[in-house]
Write an enzyme that holds these catalytic residues in place. Sequence first.
Site, PDB file in Angstrom:
ATOM      1  N   LYS A 153       0.848  -1.196   0.000  1.00  0.00           N
ATOM      2  CA  LYS A 153       0.000   0.000   0.000  1.00  0.00           C
ATOM      3  C   LYS A 153       0.877   1.237   0.000  1.00  0.00           C
ATOM      4  CE  LYS A 153      -1.637   2.412   3.358  1.00  0.00           C
ATOM      5  NZ  LYS A 153      -2.269   2.951   4.578  1.00  0.00           N
ATOM      6  N   ASP A 199      -3.603   4.133  -1.975  1.00  0.00           N
ATOM      7  CA  ASP A 199      -4.643   4.513  -1.018  1.00  0.00           C
ATOM      8  C   ASP A 199      -4.586   6.014  -0.748  1.00  0.00           C
ATOM      9  OD1 ASP A 199      -6.686   4.306   0.849  1.00  0.00           O
ATOM     10  OD2 ASP A 199      -5.319   3.768   2.479  1.00  0.00           O
ATOM     11  N   LYS A 251      -7.434   7.954  -1.194  1.00  0.00           N
ATOM     12  CA  LYS A 251      -8.773   8.332  -0.724  1.00  0.00           C
ATOM     13  C   LYS A 251      -9.280   9.604  -1.405  1.00  0.00           C
ATOM     14  CE  LYS A 251      -7.995   6.285   3.854  1.00  0.00           C
ATOM     15  NZ  LYS A 251      -6.574   5.906   3.715  1.00  0.00           N
ATOM     16  N   HIS A 302     -11.371  12.460  -2.781  1.00  0.00           N
ATOM     17  CA  HIS A 302     -12.667  12.973  -2.315  1.00  0.00           C
ATOM     18  C   HIS A 302     -12.757  14.432  -2.757  1.00  0.00           C
ATOM     19  CE1 HIS A 302     -15.616  13.480   1.343  1.00  0.00           C
ATOM     20  NE2 HIS A 302     -16.176  13.764   0.181  1.00  0.00           N
ATOM     21  N   ASP A 303     -13.431  14.658  -3.887  1.00  0.00           N
ATOM     22  CA  ASP A 303     -13.509  15.999  -4.458  1.00  0.00           C
ATOM     23  C   ASP A 303     -14.687  16.010  -5.421  1.00  0.00           C
ATOM     24  OD1 ASP A 303     -12.743  18.644  -5.405  1.00  0.00           O
ATOM     25  OD2 ASP A 303     -10.703  18.153  -4.751  1.00  0.00           O
ATOM     26  N   THR A 316     -10.956   3.297  10.129  1.00  0.00           N
ATOM     27  CA  THR A 316     -10.864   2.368  11.257  1.00  0.00           C
ATOM     28  C   THR A 316     -10.412   3.046  12.545  1.00  0.00           C
ATOM     29  OG1 THR A 316      -8.645   1.760  10.513  1.00  0.00           O
ATOM     30  CG2 THR A 316     -10.461   0.342   9.824  1.00  0.00           C
ATOM     31  N   GLN A 345      -5.455   2.475  15.945  1.00  0.00           N
ATOM     32  CA  GLN A 345      -6.625   1.825  15.375  1.00  0.00           C
ATOM     33  C   GLN A 345      -7.626   1.501  16.486  1.00  0.00           C
ATOM     34  OE1 GLN A 345      -6.956   1.832  12.294  1.00  0.00           O
ATOM     35  NE2 GLN A 345      -5.167   1.182  11.157  1.00  0.00           N
ATOM     36  N   ARG A 378       2.218  -1.199  10.739  1.00  0.00           N
ATOM     37  CA  ARG A 378       3.195  -1.150  11.818  1.00  0.00           C
ATOM     38  C   ARG A 378       3.585  -2.498  12.412  1.00  0.00           C
ATOM     39  NH1 ARG A 378       0.295   4.081  14.314  1.00  0.00           N
ATOM     40  NH2 ARG A 378      -1.354   3.094  13.095  1.00  0.00           N
TER      41      ARG A 378
END
Length: 234
Positions: free
Chosen positions: A33, A60, A62, A64-65, A121, A192, A213
């Site tokens: 990723k 990744d 994300k 958003h627009d 998450t 998380q 991690r």
Amino acid sequence: MEPRRVIVALDMSDAALAARLLDRLDGLARFYKVGGQLFTAAGPEIVRAVRARGAEVFLDLKFHDIPTTVAGAIRSAAALDVAMLTVHAAGGRAMLAAAVEAAASRDGGRRPKVLAVTVLTSLSAVAAREEAGVARPLPEQVLHLARLAKAAGLDGAVASPQEVRALREALGKGFLLVTPGIRPTWAGRDDQVRVLAPREALEAGADYLVVGRPIAAAPDPRVALERLLAECGP
């Protein structure tokens, strides 16, 4: 378990640190990723570097627009030959449909899978209600956004492992489910909130597990990944 189902998150600050982890996992990890931190620091070249090693990339970012902007971003991402990329489901049906159309319009090469991020998450039910203004109970909100994504033609969704079983039952086998928030029994939760052990997430119906991690911060990342794969079972 097939190593390709574990996506190792390159959540680091620069290309040199990423290259170090890639070297240590060479021949074992098959999918990585690339998120906002590394992409902002290293740009498209880090995606090309991973692909040059023969591994797949889950981009990744994300998106958003407004629909036009998201479509342009996805066309650029598709040109990098990524296997999967993400948009925020909260962008609405028009934005989601524009993302699908842009991914399908690539002239030559494969079309990337477009996944909708439902609810992060790291967000608890209390924070979702009191800070983000989500009126529905969190599991219902995740299902609502995943259904919206499927109706718009997306290939799958990103959701916490705690919602995977309900999503699989509601949306069927053909809809990809990618789950961050994976924490092996021997690892801490970090930031998380809605987490699950890897084998539990797979048994609930997850297609891919995103793990950062517990592998990257381990004294020996290769041993940590081998241990995680063993914990997942055959």
